[in-house]
Scaffold this motif. Sequence first.
Motif, PDB file in Angstrom:
ATOM      1  N   PHE A 146       0.872  -1.178   0.000  1.00  0.00           N
ATOM      2  CA  PHE A 146       0.000   0.000   0.000  1.00  0.00           C
ATOM      3  C   PHE A 146       0.898   1.212   0.000  1.00  0.00           C
ATOM      4  O   PHE A 146       1.825   1.315   0.808  1.00  0.00           O
ATOM      5  CB  PHE A 146      -0.900   0.016   1.234  1.00  0.00           C
ATOM      6  N   VAL A 147       0.628   2.169  -0.896  1.00  0.00           N
ATOM      7  CA  VAL A 147       1.369   3.432  -0.942  1.00  0.00           C
ATOM      8  C   VAL A 147       0.358   4.568  -0.845  1.00  0.00           C
ATOM      9  O   VAL A 147      -0.554   4.669  -1.670  1.00  0.00           O
ATOM     10  CB  VAL A 147       2.186   3.559  -2.243  1.00  0.00           C
ATOM     11  N   GLY A 148       0.516   5.418   0.148  1.00  0.00           N
ATOM     12  CA  GLY A 148      -0.411   6.542   0.297  1.00  0.00           C
ATOM     13  C   GLY A 148      -0.358   7.110   1.705  1.00  0.00           C
ATOM     14  O   GLY A 148       0.335   6.578   2.590  1.00  0.00           O
ATOM     15  N   ARG A 149      -1.097   8.180   1.894  1.00  0.00           N
ATOM     16  CA  ARG A 149      -1.163   8.775   3.238  1.00  0.00           C
ATOM     17  C   ARG A 149      -1.905   7.831   4.182  1.00  0.00           C
ATOM     18  O   ARG A 149      -2.859   7.150   3.782  1.00  0.00           O
ATOM     19  CB  ARG A 149      -1.876  10.124   3.179  1.00  0.00           C
ATOM     20  N   LEU A 150      -1.480   7.801   5.416  1.00  0.00           N
ATOM     21  CA  LEU A 150      -2.094   6.913   6.403  1.00  0.00           C
ATOM     22  C   LEU A 150      -3.258   7.638   7.073  1.00  0.00           C
ATOM     23  O   LEU A 150      -3.162   8.123   8.205  1.00  0.00           O
ATOM     24  CB  LEU A 150      -1.054   6.444   7.416  1.00  0.00           C
ATOM     25  N   ALA A 178       2.438  -2.596  12.500  1.00  0.00           N
ATOM     26  CA  ALA A 178       3.788  -2.925  12.057  1.00  0.00           C
ATOM     27  C   ALA A 178       4.477  -3.923  12.976  1.00  0.00           C
ATOM     28  O   ALA A 178       5.489  -4.535  12.596  1.00  0.00           O
ATOM     29  CB  ALA A 178       4.620  -1.649  11.945  1.00  0.00           C
ATOM     30  N   ALA A 179       3.956  -4.097  14.184  1.00  0.00           N
ATOM     31  CA  ALA A 179       4.536  -5.060  15.119  1.00  0.00           C
ATOM     32  C   ALA A 179       4.174  -6.507  14.741  1.00  0.00           C
ATOM     33  O   ALA A 179       4.756  -7.452  15.277  1.00  0.00           O
ATOM     34  CB  ALA A 179       4.075  -4.761  16.538  1.00  0.00           C
ATOM     35  N   ARG A 180       3.224  -6.666  13.849  1.00  0.00           N
ATOM     36  CA  ARG A 180       2.845  -8.005  13.400  1.00  0.00           C
ATOM     37  C   ARG A 180       3.966  -8.609  12.553  1.00  0.00           C
ATOM     38  O   ARG A 180       4.764  -7.904  11.929  1.00  0.00           O
ATOM     39  CB  ARG A 180       1.569  -7.935  12.554  1.00  0.00           C
ATOM     40  N   ASP A 181       3.994  -9.934  12.489  1.00  0.00           N
ATOM     41  CA  ASP A 181       5.008 -10.608  11.687  1.00  0.00           C
ATOM     42  C   ASP A 181       4.805 -10.410  10.190  1.00  0.00           C
ATOM     43  O   ASP A 181       5.768 -10.525   9.414  1.00  0.00           O
ATOM     44  CB  ASP A 181       4.999 -12.114  11.994  1.00  0.00           C
ATOM     45  N   ASP A 182       3.565 -10.131   9.770  1.00  0.00           N
ATOM     46  CA  ASP A 182       3.278 -10.062   8.337  1.00  0.00           C
ATOM     47  C   ASP A 182       3.060  -8.641   7.820  1.00  0.00           C
ATOM     48  O   ASP A 182       2.608  -8.456   6.681  1.00  0.00           O
ATOM     49  CB  ASP A 182       2.044 -10.913   8.002  1.00  0.00           C
ATOM     50  N   VAL A 183       3.383  -7.630   8.621  1.00  0.00           N
ATOM     51  CA  VAL A 183       3.193  -6.231   8.208  1.00  0.00           C
ATOM     52  C   VAL A 183       4.441  -5.428   8.561  1.00  0.00           C
ATOM     53  O   VAL A 183       5.000  -5.589   9.651  1.00  0.00           O
ATOM     54  CB  VAL A 183       1.960  -5.601   8.896  1.00  0.00           C
ATOM     55  N   SER A 184       4.845  -4.544   7.635  1.00  0.00           N
ATOM     56  CA  SER A 184       5.945  -3.615   7.897  1.00  0.00           C
ATOM     57  C   SER A 184       5.511  -2.217   7.486  1.00  0.00           C
ATOM     58  O   SER A 184       4.833  -2.041   6.467  1.00  0.00           O
ATOM     59  CB  SER A 184       7.198  -3.995   7.089  1.00  0.00           C
ATOM     60  N   TRP A 185       5.890  -1.238   8.298  1.00  0.00           N
ATOM     61  CA  TRP A 185       5.618   0.161   7.968  1.00  0.00           C
ATOM     62  C   TRP A 185       6.946   0.856   7.705  1.00  0.00           C
ATOM     63  O   TRP A 185       7.830   0.874   8.542  1.00  0.00           O
ATOM     64  CB  TRP A 185       4.887   0.848   9.119  1.00  0.00           C
ATOM     65  N   HIS A 186       7.065   1.436   6.515  1.00  0.00           N
ATOM     66  CA  HIS A 186       8.322   2.039   6.089  1.00  0.00           C
ATOM     67  C   HIS A 186       8.277   3.563   6.076  1.00  0.00           C
ATOM     68  O   HIS A 186       9.290   4.193   5.743  1.00  0.00           O
ATOM     69  CB  HIS A 186       8.680   1.533   4.681  1.00  0.00           C
ATOM     70  N   GLU A 197      -0.527   7.253  15.469  1.00  0.00           N
ATOM     71  CA  GLU A 197       0.751   6.582  15.265  1.00  0.00           C
ATOM     72  C   GLU A 197       0.820   5.280  16.056  1.00  0.00           C
ATOM     73  O   GLU A 197       1.400   4.292  15.586  1.00  0.00           O
ATOM     74  CB  GLU A 197       1.903   7.506  15.653  1.00  0.00           C
ATOM     75  N   GLU A 198       0.234   5.249  17.243  1.00  0.00           N
ATOM     76  CA  GLU A 198       0.253   4.024  18.048  1.00  0.00           C
ATOM     77  C   GLU A 198      -0.442   2.874  17.315  1.00  0.00           C
ATOM     78  O   GLU A 198       0.009   1.720  17.389  1.00  0.00           O
ATOM     79  CB  GLU A 198      -0.440   4.259  19.393  1.00  0.00           C
ATOM     80  N   ARG A 199      -1.507   3.191  16.606  1.00  0.00           N
ATOM     81  CA  ARG A 199      -2.229   2.149  15.872  1.00  0.00           C
ATOM     82  C   ARG A 199      -1.387   1.623  14.703  1.00  0.00           C
ATOM     83  O   ARG A 199      -1.320   0.409  14.479  1.00  0.00           O
ATOM     84  CB  ARG A 199      -3.552   2.707  15.344  1.00  0.00           C
ATOM     85  N   VAL A 200      -0.741   2.530  13.997  1.00  0.00           N
ATOM     86  CA  VAL A 200       0.092   2.111  12.874  1.00  0.00           C
ATOM     87  C   VAL A 200       1.265   1.268  13.372  1.00  0.00           C
ATOM     88  O   VAL A 200       1.611   0.247  12.769  1.00  0.00           O
ATOM     89  CB  VAL A 200       0.588   3.344  12.092  1.00  0.00           C
TER      90      VAL A 200
END
Length: 380
Positions: free
Chosen positions: A203-207, A255-263, A248-251
């Motif tokens: 996903f690319v875009g504003r959060l 990202a703390a999940r094994d299958d999600v990364s926030w860059h 930000e805490e939700r994002v």
Amino acid sequence: MASRPPTILFVCAEDWFFHSHFRPLVSAARRADARARIVLLTNVNDKRAALEELGVEVIPFGFRRGSLQPFAVWRAARRLRRVVRRLRPDLVHCIALTPILLAVLARIGGPAIIFHVTGLGTLAEGDTPRVRLLRSVLLRLLGWHVRRHGDSLLLENPDDAGYLQEYGLPRDADITIVGGAGLDPARFPPLPDPGGAPLRLAFVGRLIATKGVDVLIAAMDAPPLREMDLRLDLFGAIDAGNAGAYAEERVRAWAARDDVSWHGFIEDVRDVWRRAAICVLPTRTREGMPRALLEAAACARPLVVTDVPGCRHFVRDGVEGFVVPPENPRALAAAIARLAADPALRVKMGRAARRRLLEGFTEQRVVATIGAIHRRLLRA
């Protein structure tokens, strides 16, 4: 005696938005008249120097994006009117809804005006009594202004034309549909399907909540995705200036999940599509023409989007990707799973997406179209 060089005033709420999406408009203005003085009225963040290198004169303004407070809107409109009177531009090109509505309220009269609608946002989708009232009043004022002054409109999808006509926009108005801000396909060459395990989607875009990232996270937990070896990469900043920004805490929890990364924000989105095989944009509400879709399409990535204005204008279900109902994690998961399980289908749809871009959404085409409109209005 030579005529004086024309002044073209762009009005855009954020300098970064103009720089990332609308730099080609500077070329369009130069095509209209190489001598033109080009001025941008905007919130100044960190792109002033880059814009000045392009020959743009940047004037800070202090827009409040997403603010529908009547008195604040009225004060901003009066400030805009004063700036226009001082600059005496020959053409005013307002980009996005906030500058458009301020220009309507400012009654700036005199210069030719282009209203460049990049999406209808909170004003179209909000459902509180105050927003419904403002929607009715402000959009009807826009329709009245166009009827009275013959302003030109640039829209990014045909759905927006129909919506505005419900609020009094003349059906014979001077409307041009453009492919968003356009994209230079030479800068975004087609890339091979990266494949591999885990397979990556992005996903690319504003959060912000309207982009539906939380729906995408829910889809990752829905069958059949939860049984597949997939990784989701989120690229985008938290837009603190938007009332609908995710906390930000939700994002960070995602990202703390094994299958999600926030860059976070990424400058060169081509790096995203070298690694990710599928583009997902699960928007809840209206879009204009999302640049993220154009970038992914240019890189030959298949697209999974929701059935909302803007997205459905570019993606044809079963051709460039899949179109699913908004806010439906199971339907979103099913579409992603089909692509994840079928490399040949990803390649086929990715190639179709690039062809779609080349057919009418290139920067060259957008610049030529808008440059011709600028030329016509300056000569009128």
